[in-house]
Design a protein around this motif. Structure first.
Motif, short mmCIF file in Angstrom:
data_model
loop_
_atom_site.label_atom_id
_atom_site.label_comp_id
_atom_site.label_asym_id
_atom_site.label_seq_id
_atom_site.Cartn_x
_atom_site.Cartn_y
_atom_site.Cartn_z
N ASP A 112 0.82 -1.20 0.00
CA ASP A 112 0.00 0.00 0.00
C ASP A 112 0.86 1.26 0.00
N ARG A 113 1.94 1.25 0.77
CA ARG A 113 2.83 2.41 0.77
C ARG A 113 3.50 2.59 -0.58
N GLU A 114 3.93 1.50 -1.18
CA GLU A 114 4.55 1.60 -2.50
C GLU A 114 3.57 2.15 -3.53
N ASN A 115 2.31 1.70 -3.45
CA ASN A 115 1.31 2.23 -4.39
C ASN A 115 1.07 3.71 -4.16
N ARG A 116 0.98 4.10 -2.89
CA ARG A 116 0.76 5.51 -2.59
C ARG A 116 1.93 6.37 -3.09
N MET A 117 3.13 5.90 -2.90
CA MET A 117 4.29 6.66 -3.37
C MET A 117 4.30 6.74 -4.89
N ALA A 118 3.88 5.66 -5.55
CA ALA A 118 3.82 5.69 -7.02
C ALA A 118 2.77 6.69 -7.50
N LEU A 119 1.61 6.74 -6.82
CA LEU A 119 0.58 7.70 -7.19
C LEU A 119 1.05 9.14 -6.99
N GLU A 120 1.76 9.37 -5.89
CA GLU A 120 2.26 10.72 -5.65
C GLU A 120 3.26 11.14 -6.72
N GLU A 121 4.11 10.22 -7.13
CA GLU A 121 5.06 10.54 -8.18
C GLU A 121 4.34 10.83 -9.50
N GLU A 122 3.30 10.05 -9.78
CA GLU A 122 2.53 10.29 -11.01
C GLU A 122 1.81 11.63 -10.96
N LYS A 123 1.27 11.98 -9.80
CA LYS A 123 0.59 13.27 -9.66
C LYS A 123 1.56 14.42 -9.86
N ARG A 163 4.31 14.34 -11.60
CA ARG A 163 4.73 14.36 -12.99
C ARG A 163 3.69 15.06 -13.86
N ARG A 164 2.40 14.76 -13.63
CA ARG A 164 1.35 15.37 -14.45
C ARG A 164 1.20 16.86 -14.17
N ALA A 190 -5.93 17.88 -21.49
CA ALA A 190 -6.44 16.58 -21.02
C ALA A 190 -5.62 16.04 -19.86
N VAL A 191 -4.35 16.39 -19.87
CA VAL A 191 -3.50 15.92 -18.78
C VAL A 191 -3.95 16.54 -17.46
N GLY A 192 -4.26 17.85 -17.53
CA GLY A 192 -4.70 18.54 -16.31
C GLY A 192 -6.03 18.03 -15.81
N ASN A 193 -6.92 17.63 -16.73
CA ASN A 193 -8.22 17.14 -16.30
C ASN A 193 -8.10 15.85 -15.49
N ASP A 194 -7.04 15.10 -15.72
CA ASP A 194 -6.89 13.82 -15.01
C ASP A 194 -6.22 13.97 -13.66
N VAL A 195 -5.67 15.14 -13.36
CA VAL A 195 -4.93 15.29 -12.11
C VAL A 195 -5.85 15.15 -10.91
N THR A 196 -7.05 15.71 -11.03
CA THR A 196 -7.98 15.66 -9.89
C THR A 196 -8.46 14.26 -9.59
N ASN A 197 -8.32 13.37 -10.58
CA ASN A 197 -8.78 12.00 -10.36
C ASN A 197 -7.77 11.14 -9.61
N LEU A 198 -6.54 11.66 -9.39
CA LEU A 198 -5.51 10.89 -8.69
C LEU A 198 -5.66 11.11 -7.19
N ASP A 199 -6.37 10.22 -6.52
CA ASP A 199 -6.63 10.34 -5.09
C ASP A 199 -5.56 9.56 -4.32
#
Length: 863
Positions: A185-196, A198-199, A210-219
């Motif tokens: 779970d921590r690894e997934n959370r860290m990966a999501l934070e890195e993706e957020k 980056r976007r 379109a890239v910006g529209n997807d940022v709010t979906n990264l919870d």
């Protein structure tokens, strides 16, 4: 009353539950206590409950009135007490030994609920040899499932049964899965934070909308809230599990196998004496083969009902394992097929310990095992005890021992070894110039070695002494003759009644290892005997002393997880030094060290304090220095530092070690007037300040024998007192008379001849003289009595002696030689007219006089 104890060892003290209150008080009063060893007593459930309550209460020293018992219904009261009045659990206690204390389920329940549950500090719990049953094991299982700091749990010889083992395995597996999920779970959370991030960076750089529209979906969740792994911080997964003799049977073994399917932390597993059969081992092996991420290092299946069928499945499962280091399969029903499989596994797994004792091996299995051992470079302990080794099998063992370079412990007890078989094995040992063997049991190696032509004095030596002599012998031989020695062509050493002879091809058609620049394989018999005689002559009477300094190293077995110590208690001083507590508070470290001390004072005080932490608790006295001496010693060290430091680069020469050992461990004779019966012509005055007259190499090799030390040729077979008589003319025997008046009655010419050093008396006859003939004669004045000083030189340097003996006891002879060389250099260069080896009571209170403490402190500052 100090509150500084870090270790308490009350094992085998016949303690009962009545003594538990005192132990409880000691736990509470010592917050730094890390090891509590109470094994082999009779504390019972009542005493164990008191100890568990003390661990739960903590080590902060508060009164018992502040304690809140576990399980109270008022949660707010419990939380308030934990937050404001005391710390939950003892802050330092990590090892608790309660083995063999007649503890039942009630005591185990108290330990589990009060001392183990939610305690992140306690890592090792030793409960072997008690009466813990199913309920006690289930209580431990609940504590493990809720989170704890245990990494090592010893339940050997407790009848917990299959249900208790099953519950414990389920809890271990569940908690291990929880930790793995939290990590994922921590690894997934860290990966999501890195993706957020980056976007967001791409959006700020003007990328497509379109890239910006997807940022709010990264919870990524609430960042202020701790994740599951953070909440588990301090809790550990089980790494060592000892379940031997728990009566688990096939059901319990199946639960262990299921736990291993998902486990990623277990390193040591003991399932000895549980009545397991081949089917149980097959299911166990399947779990290991399916979970290749299991970091298992030790497997013990002793005292079961295993045969070659089960062993084959196990060997297939561990094939090419990168972590496995120890397998114990002794006291089973394994035949030659099992030994052949183990020999094959040795080629793919770096095993260090292999135990096949008390099985049903014959010459076929032993030959296969020995052929693999001869070429193996990882195995250091092999047990073949309880298997019959006939003459042919002993030849195979001899061949392996002649080629192997890594085996350190060999056990061949109860192998029905004949006289010829013993000679074969001994010949293989003594002929290996790269021998690493340190411990061997099964027959007296010294007595057998004598029949091979080695020195007769070895007959009464212990096996450890003989093995060390063999290693010293070959080290000396390599130093004298170079590393390349003649290699006999594919030959072992066969034995006859007259000595050692060379014959017999390799057993089993084994091929010799490829030749390299370094000697491999058995040396020829003549070289073995010559090397042994040369080494024994060089050792002389000091052989017994030097060869007994090394104690055989014995690993901590499952009988106790705590290193044994002669000390009952150890404490931690303010500077961090671990020592035996002094009897009174006046010896505290804080009262010895002054905050305004000079750098030299701090250095000497620090070294002296470290020397207090010895195995037997002995303390070395610290000699105070006045400023004049400190300045003078520092100046001398500055001038001679390069020479002293250069001695650390000199090669190790065993002859130098023997020579210097004799010199410093030999006593000295001192006359009544303080003079020493030794020449001091080579000594140099400190005040001269000459720093470049003698280099370390010149000092030790141009003057081969140190001043006043017996040479190897003249005293190789004599003790310290004999050598002293040979080099000191003042100790030679004088002429004896019936009466001192006889000398006065003689003419002056004859009296002069008697006093001459070249006079040799031929007429030994002596007539009785009448009393009247002696009347009127002046009696002779008696000569000055000579006070005998049997104190060795090294005793004048107690802290240096402690370090030298520590190096010798740990087989670190090169470091011991460096210290002895430096000490001899300082002694020679520092003292000139006077001699340092006198008791302090016989010295004047002259601050400029040189004493042994000066040399000792100079060397300590150098280190």
């Amino acid at each position: 009353g100090r509150g500084t104890l870090v270790m308490i060892n009350f094992s085998q003290r016949n303690l009962s539950f009545g003594d538990a209150e005192l132990i409880r008080s000691a736990i509470i009063a010592n917050p730094q206590l890390g090891v509590l060893k109470l094994g082999y007593n009779n504390l019972g459930d009542t005493g164990t409950s008191l100890i568990a309550s003390a661990i739960n209460f903590g080590g902060d020293g508060f009164e018992e009135t502040d304690k809140v018992k576990l399980g109270e219904s008022d949660e707010s009261k419990c939380k308030g007490a934990d937050s404001f009045h005391r710390r939950q659990h003892h802050p330092s206690l990590s090892v608790l030994d309660l083995g063999f204390n007649n503890i039942g389920d009630r005591g185990c329940f108290s330990l589990a609920t009060l001392a183990v549950s939610r305690n992140s500090t306690l890592s090792t719990l030793y409960l072997s040899g008690n009466a813990v049953g199913e309920q006690g094991a289930l209580a431990l299982a609940d504590a493990v499932a809720g989170g704890c700091g245990l990494t090592s749990l010893h339940l050997t010889a407790n009848r917990v049964g299959a249900p208790g083992v099953k519950g414990l395995m389920r809890s271990i597996a569940e908690f291990d899965v929880i930790v793995q999920m939290a990590q994922q779970d921590r690894e997934n959370r860290m990966a999501l934070e890195e993706e957020k991030k980056r976007r967001l960076a791409m959006m700020n750089a003007g990328s497509i909308d379109a890239v910006g529209n997807d940022v709010t979906n990264l919870d990524c969740g609430d960042e202020s809230e701790l994740d599951d792994l953070a909440r588990l911080n301090g809790f550990n997964c089980m790494e060592e599990l000892y379940l031997g003799g728990t009566n688990m049977g096939s059901t319990g073994c199946l639960s262990v196998s299921n736990m291993l399917l998902t486990n990623l932390s277990l390193r040591v597993l003991c399932l000895s004496d549980n009545g397991l059969n081949d089917q149980d081992l097959s299911l166990f092996s399947q779990s290991i083969s399916r979970n290749r991420q299991l970091p298992i290092e030790t497997l013990r299946f002793s005292f079961n009902r295993l045969t070659c069928v089960g062993v084959e499945t196990l060997m297939n499962a561990i094939w090419e394992s990168k972590t496995l280091r120890e397998i114990k399969l002794d006291n089973n029903q394994i035949r030659d097929r099992g030994a052949q499989l183990a020999a094959v596994v040795l080629t793919s797994v770096d095993l260090e310990v292999l135990d096949l004792g008390f099985n049903r091996l014959t010459i076929v299995g032993v030959k296969a095992l020995m052929k693999s051992l001869a070429e193996n470079s990882s195995l250091n302990t092999l047990t073949l005890s309880g298997n019959v080794l006939d003459t042919n099998a002993s030849k195979a063992v001899s061949y392996a021992l002649a080629y192997n370079r890594t085996i350190q412990k060999l056990f061949v007890d109860h192998c029905s070894l004949s006289y010829a078989a013993q000679r074969h094995i001994a010949a293989g040992i003594v002929s290996n110039s790269n021998l690493a063997l340190r411990v061997m049991s099964g027959f007296p190696l010294g007595a057998i070695s004598v029949t091979l032509g080695l020195p007769a004095a070895m007959e009464h030596w212990t096996n450890e002494q003989v093995l060390k002599f063999i290693r010293v012998m070959w080290d000396r031989h390599r130093h004298e003759n170079g590393p390349t020695l003649a290699l006999s062509k594919e030959s072992s050493l066969s034995l006859s009644t007259s000595g050692v002879s060379e014959s017999s091809p390799n057993p089993g058609g084994a091929k010799s290892p490829a030749k390299t620049d370094e000697k491999v394989g058995p040396s020829d018999p003549a070289t073995v005997v010559a090397a042994a005689m040369s080494a024994f002559t060089a050792l002389g009477d000091t052989a017994g002393t030097l060869l007994t300094t090394e104690e055989p190293q014995r690993a901590i077995s499952e009988t106790s997880p705590i290193v044994s110590s002669d000390a009952v208690m150890l404490e931690k001083t303010p500077s961090g030094t671990i020592r035996v507590p002094p009897l009174d508070d006046s010896d505290d470290e804080s009262s010895q060290a002054d905050k305004s001390a000079t750098p030299l004072e701090v250095s000497v005080s620090h070294v002296s304090t470290d020397s207090l932490c010895t195995a037997n608790g002995k303390e070395c006295p610290e000699t105070p220095l006045d400023p004049v001496k400190k300045k003078r010693n520092m100046e001398w060290l500055r001038l001679h530092y390069r020479s002293l430091n250069g001695m650390t680069q000199l090669p190790f020469v065993h002859a130098d070690l023997l020579q210097l050992y004799r010199y410093f461990y030999s006593p000295i004779d001192v006359e009544e007037d303080g003079s020493v019966q030794e020449g001091n012509a080579n000594r140099t005055n400190l005040k001269s300040g000459d720093s470049g007259g003698t280099t370390p190499t010149e000092f030790f090799y141009t003057e081969k024998h140190p001043p006043n030390s017996p040479s190897l040729s003249s005293a190789s077979s004599a003790g310290p007192h004999t050598a002293r008589r040979q080099i000191m003319p003042g100790l030679q025997r004088k002429a004896s008379y019936r009466s001192l008046h006889d000398v006065a009655m003689m003419p002056d010419s004859l009296n002069y001849r008697l006093r001459s050093p070249n006079f040799i008396s031929i007429d030994n006859s002596c007539r009785r003289r009448p009393v009247s003939a002696l009347e009127g004669c002046n009696p002779m004045q008696p000569a000055l009595k000579r006070a005998r000083n049997d104190k060795p030189r090294i005793d004048y340097f107690p802290r240096i002696k402690t370090k030298i003996e520590a190096f010798l006891s740990s087989s670190n002879q090169p470091k011991a030689l460096v210290l002895l060389r430096q000490l001899k250099f300082i002694e020679t260069m520092l003292f000139r007219d006077g001699h340092p080896y006198q008791d302090q009571v016989s010295r004047d209170n002259d601050p400029t006089e040189l004493v042994p403490a000066d040399a000792e402190i100079i060397l300590i500052d150098m280190m």
